[in-house]
Scaffold this motif. Structure first.
Motif, PDB file in Angstrom:
ATOM      1  N   CYS A 189       0.866  -1.174   0.012  1.00 28.86           N
ATOM      2  CA  CYS A 189      -0.002   0.008  -0.203  1.00 28.86           C
ATOM      3  C   CYS A 189       0.904   1.136  -0.232  1.00 28.86           C
ATOM      4  CB  CYS A 189      -1.213   0.103   1.200  1.00 28.86           C
ATOM      5  SG  CYS A 189      -0.542  -0.461   2.748  1.00 28.86           S
ATOM      6  N   THR A 190       2.228   1.150  -0.344  1.00 34.10           N
ATOM      7  CA  THR A 190       2.904   2.243  -0.578  1.00 34.10           C
ATOM      8  C   THR A 190       3.341   3.165   0.390  1.00 34.10           C
ATOM      9  OG1 THR A 190       1.223   3.427  -1.564  1.00 34.10           O
ATOM     10  CG2 THR A 190       2.005   1.995  -3.179  1.00 34.10           C
ATOM     11  N   MET A 191       3.342   2.446   1.674  1.00 33.55           N
ATOM     12  CA  MET A 191       3.439   3.532   2.751  1.00 33.55           C
ATOM     13  C   MET A 191       3.431   2.715   3.972  1.00 33.55           C
ATOM     14  SD  MET A 191       0.172   3.405   3.843  1.00 33.55           S
ATOM     15  CE  MET A 191      -0.384   4.692   4.650  1.00 33.55           C
ATOM     16  N   VAL A 214      -8.968  -0.277   1.021  1.00 33.71           N
ATOM     17  CA  VAL A 214      -7.398  -0.057   0.502  1.00 33.71           C
ATOM     18  C   VAL A 214      -7.644  -0.104  -0.962  1.00 33.71           C
ATOM     19  CG1 VAL A 214      -5.322  -1.447   0.016  1.00 33.71           C
ATOM     20  CG2 VAL A 214      -5.950  -1.061   2.191  1.00 33.71           C
ATOM     21  N   LYS A 215      -8.481  -0.823  -1.768  1.00 34.33           N
ATOM     22  CA  LYS A 215      -8.550  -0.960  -2.892  1.00 34.33           C
ATOM     23  C   LYS A 215      -8.686   0.489  -3.722  1.00 34.33           C
ATOM     24  CE  LYS A 215     -10.652  -5.487  -2.777  1.00 34.33           C
ATOM     25  NZ  LYS A 215     -11.772  -6.245  -3.253  1.00 34.33           N
ATOM     26  N   ASP A 216      -9.650   1.475  -2.993  1.00 33.59           N
ATOM     27  CA  ASP A 216      -9.899   2.742  -3.347  1.00 33.59           C
ATOM     28  C   ASP A 216      -9.095   3.906  -3.042  1.00 33.59           C
ATOM     29  OD1 ASP A 216     -11.839   1.865  -5.247  1.00 33.59           O
ATOM     30  OD2 ASP A 216     -13.484   1.570  -3.558  1.00 33.59           O
ATOM     31  N   TYR A 262     -13.173   7.455   4.415  1.00 34.02           N
ATOM     32  CA  TYR A 262     -12.895   8.825   4.392  1.00 34.02           C
ATOM     33  C   TYR A 262     -11.394   9.035   5.001  1.00 34.02           C
ATOM     34  CZ  TYR A 262     -12.622  13.619   5.678  1.00 34.02           C
ATOM     35  OH  TYR A 262     -12.047  14.972   5.857  1.00 34.02           O
ATOM     36  N   VAL A 263     -11.086   8.442   6.180  1.00 34.91           N
ATOM     37  CA  VAL A 263      -9.897   8.427   6.750  1.00 34.91           C
ATOM     38  C   VAL A 263      -8.525   8.171   5.876  1.00 34.91           C
ATOM     39  CG1 VAL A 263      -8.130   7.650   8.779  1.00 34.91           C
ATOM     40  CG2 VAL A 263     -10.540   8.478   9.164  1.00 34.91           C
ATOM     41  N   ASN A 264      -8.751   6.962   5.282  1.00 37.14           N
ATOM     42  CA  ASN A 264      -7.567   6.375   4.317  1.00 37.14           C
ATOM     43  C   ASN A 264      -7.658   7.153   3.054  1.00 37.14           C
ATOM     44  OD1 ASN A 264      -6.460   4.012   5.730  1.00 37.14           O
ATOM     45  ND2 ASN A 264      -8.510   3.688   5.992  1.00 37.14           N
ATOM     46  N   ALA A 295     -12.418   1.879 -15.321  1.00 37.60           N
ATOM     47  CA  ALA A 295     -12.068   3.231 -14.635  1.00 37.60           C
ATOM     48  C   ALA A 295     -10.730   2.933 -14.134  1.00 37.60           C
ATOM     49  CB  ALA A 295     -13.209   3.520 -14.307  1.00 37.60           C
ATOM     50  N   VAL A 296     -10.376   2.235 -13.154  1.00 37.84           N
ATOM     51  CA  VAL A 296      -9.203   2.177 -12.323  1.00 37.84           C
ATOM     52  C   VAL A 296      -7.784   1.980 -13.297  1.00 37.84           C
ATOM     53  CG1 VAL A 296      -7.820   0.547 -10.886  1.00 37.84           C
ATOM     54  CG2 VAL A 296     -10.371   0.895 -10.426  1.00 37.84           C
ATOM     55  N   THR A 297      -8.053   1.088 -14.322  1.00 34.01           N
ATOM     56  CA  THR A 297      -6.939   0.877 -15.139  1.00 34.01           C
ATOM     57  C   THR A 297      -6.697   2.241 -15.872  1.00 34.01           C
ATOM     58  OG1 THR A 297      -7.365  -1.332 -15.608  1.00 34.01           O
ATOM     59  CG2 THR A 297      -6.072  -0.163 -17.427  1.00 34.01           C
ATOM     60  N   LEU A 298      -7.637   2.970 -16.514  1.00 33.67           N
ATOM     61  CA  LEU A 298      -7.407   4.308 -17.006  1.00 33.67           C
ATOM     62  C   LEU A 298      -6.637   5.277 -16.072  1.00 33.67           C
ATOM     63  CD1 LEU A 298     -10.577   4.302 -19.363  1.00 33.67           C
ATOM     64  CD2 LEU A 298      -8.239   4.055 -20.095  1.00 33.67           C
TER      65      LEU A 298
END
Length: 407
Positions: A189-191, A214-216, A262-264, A295-298
Motif C-alpha cells: 500500500c505504498t506506505m 485499501v482498493k480505493d 474517508y480517513v484512508n 476506470a481504475v486501469t485508465l
C-alpha cells in the motif's frame, strides 16, 4: 461523521510517543510507539512486492495468527529489508523488549521500519529507544503529533487525520497517521500507516473493512512507480467506545466502513501531495466508464505517466499525453468520444471534446494548472462507473532527493 483534530491518540484508550533514538543522522526524531491500554483485534494489509522486509513478515504473523495486538513500534532511518534471518530476529527482539517494558505478550507487539534497504538495525539504539519511549506515552494530541513526526523519512510534513461517528448509540473515534513520499506505487500500500479506533468489532469484519477500503485509497496512489518492500497498514480496534460489537455487515458496519474510507482517502491524498520533490497534488477522475476495472486501469495509467506528470509540473495543458496514456493502458475505449477537463481552485476548463481539442485559452489552462491541487477529469462516455487516482507532478527535486538518498 465528524472530522476532528487528531491522529493515533484520538480514540479512547490509545497512547503514543516519539523521540530521537539516534538511528538517523542528527538529532532527528526516528522512533515512535503506539500503545493501547486494552488488547485489540488487529487487521493489516501489506506489500505485494516479492521482496518483503522483515517487519512485514513479523506483522503478517501477528495479524494473521495472534489473538490480539496492543502495541506498534516503528523506527525510521533503517528499513530492515533484505537483512535475512538476522533482520527477522531483530523484529522478535524488538517485540520482546517492548513486551517486557509494557508488560504485555510478545506476540501482541507489531513492528515497522522505514528507511535505507540492506542495513541491519542498530539494536542497541533501538532497544534503548523502546525503553525511553514507554515513559513518554501519552493520550494527548501533542503525543500523537510527535509519533507522526517520528516515522517520517523524506516526507516534508507529518500526516494525520481523525473522525468521530455514532454507532449503537455510542461515540466512536477513528484516527490515524502515515508516512510516505517516495517509492510509492499501487498495490498495497505504498506506505506505512497506523490506524486506531475504539469501536467494538469482530476481527473478521475489521480485516474485511480495511481490505475493502485499501482498493480505493492506497492502491490508487502513485508517486514514482516503485512499490516498497515495507508497505504496511495496521488497524487496531480496542472496543473502548462500548458499542455492541459489530459482527454483521449491517448499518453499524457500513457507518464504520464509510468513516474508514474517508480517513484512508485523506491519508492517501496527503501521501500523493507530499511526493518527493512535488509541487502539486495531481488527481485523476475517470467517469462514464463501462466498469470499475476499466476506470481504475485508465486513471492509474494517467497518474503514472511521467510525461503527464512533467506537464503538470510545467503547468502545461499537454492533453495529448493524457490521451496517449489512456491509449496504452490496456483498457478499450473510443478515443473519439473522450471529453477531458482540467479543474482546480482557479476554475474548470474543457480541453478536449469527443477526442478533439476545444478552442480553450492556454492562459486560462496554465492558471488552473498552477494551483497546488489539480484535477484531470476524463469522460469516456461508456457507462456509469468511476474511479479516482492520486499522484503528483515530476520535478527536478525528485531526482536530486533520490540521487543522494543513502549518502
Amino acid at each position: 461523521m465528524k472530522i476532528i483534530d487528531g491522529g493515533v491518540t484520538a480514540a479512547e484508550g490509545f497512547q503514543a510517543a516519539g523521540l530521537a533514538a539516534g538511528i538517523k543522522k542528527g538529532n532527528t526524531k526516528d522512533m515512535a510507539l503506539v500503545y493501547s491500554e486494552k488488547p485489540c483485534v488487529a487487521a493489516g494489509t501489506f506489500t505485494t512486492n516479492v521482496v518483503k522486509a522483515a517487519p512485514v513478515k513479523w506483522d503478517q504473523h501477528i495479524v494473521y495468527e495472534a489473538p490480539t495486538a496492543q502495541a506498534i513500534v516503528c523506527n525510521s532511518g533503517v528499513a530492515n529489508a533484505c537483512t535475512g534471518e538476522e533482520g527477522y530476529g531483530y523484529c522478535k527482539e524488538t517485540a520482546k523488549i517492548a513486551a517486557e517494558v509494557l508488560q504485555i505478550p510478545e506476540d501482541s507487539v507489531l513492528v515497522a521500519s522505514t528507511g535505507v534497504i540492506g542495513k541491519q538495525l542498530p539494536m542497541d539504539l533501538l532497544g534503548a529507544g523502546v525503553k525511553n519511549l514507554v515513559p513518554l506515552l501519552s493520550h494527548t494530541r501533542e503525543a500523537g503529533k510527535l509519533a507522526a513526526q517520528s516515522i517520517m523519512t523524506t516526507d516534508t510534513v507529518s500526516k494525520e487525520v481523525a473522525v468521530t461517528m455514532e454507532i449503537g448509540g455510542k461515540t466512536v473515534t477513528l484516527g490515524g497517521m502515515c508516512k510516505g513520499s517516495g517509492m510509492i506505487h499501487p498495490n498495497m500500500c505504498t506506505m506505512l500507516g497506523f490506524l486506531t479506533t475504539d469501536v467494538a468489532i469482530s476481527k473478521e469484519l475489521l480485516q474485511k473493512a480495511l481490505s475493502t477500503v485499501v482498493k480505493d485509497t492506497y492502491n490508487m496512489v502513485s508517486v514514482d512507480g516503485d512499490t516498497s518492500t515495507n508497505d504496511t497498514v495496521l488497524l487496531l480496534a480496542n472496543g473502548a467506545a462500548g458499542n455492541a460489537e459489530i459482527t454483521e455487515e449491517k448499518e453499524d458496519y457500513q457507518t464504520f466502513l464509510d468513516a474508514l474510507l474517508y480517513v484512508n482517502t485523506c491519508l492517501a491524498k496527503k501521501i500523493a501531495g507530499d511526493g518527493e520533490g512535488a509541487t502539486a497534488l495531481f488527481e485523476v477522475k475517470v467517469v462514464g466508464a463501462e466498469s470499475k476495472e476499466q476506470a481504475v486501469t485508465l486513471s492509474k495509467s494517467i497518474i503514472t505517466s511521467n510525461l503527464t506528470k512533467a506537464a503538470i509540473f510545467g503547468h502545461d495543458a499537454n492533453w495529448g499525453r493524457i490521451l496517449c496514456a489512456m491509449g496504452y493502458s490496456g483498457a478499450q475505449f473510443d478515443p473519439e468520444k473522450v471529453d477531458l477537463y482540467f479543474e482546480s481552485k482557479a476554475g474548470k476548463l474543457q480541453i478536449i471534446k469527443d477526442g478533439v481539442a476545444t478552442d480553450y485559452s492556454e492562459e486560462e489552462a496554465t492558471k488552473i494548472l498552477s494551483e497546488k491541487e489539480v484535477t484531470a477529469i476524463a469522460d469516456v462516455k461508456m457507462g456509469e462507473a468511476t474511479a479516482t487516482a492520486w499522484g503528483c507532478d515530476l520535478t527536478y527535486d525528485y531526482v536530486k532527493i533520490n540521487a543522494d538518498y543513502r549518502s
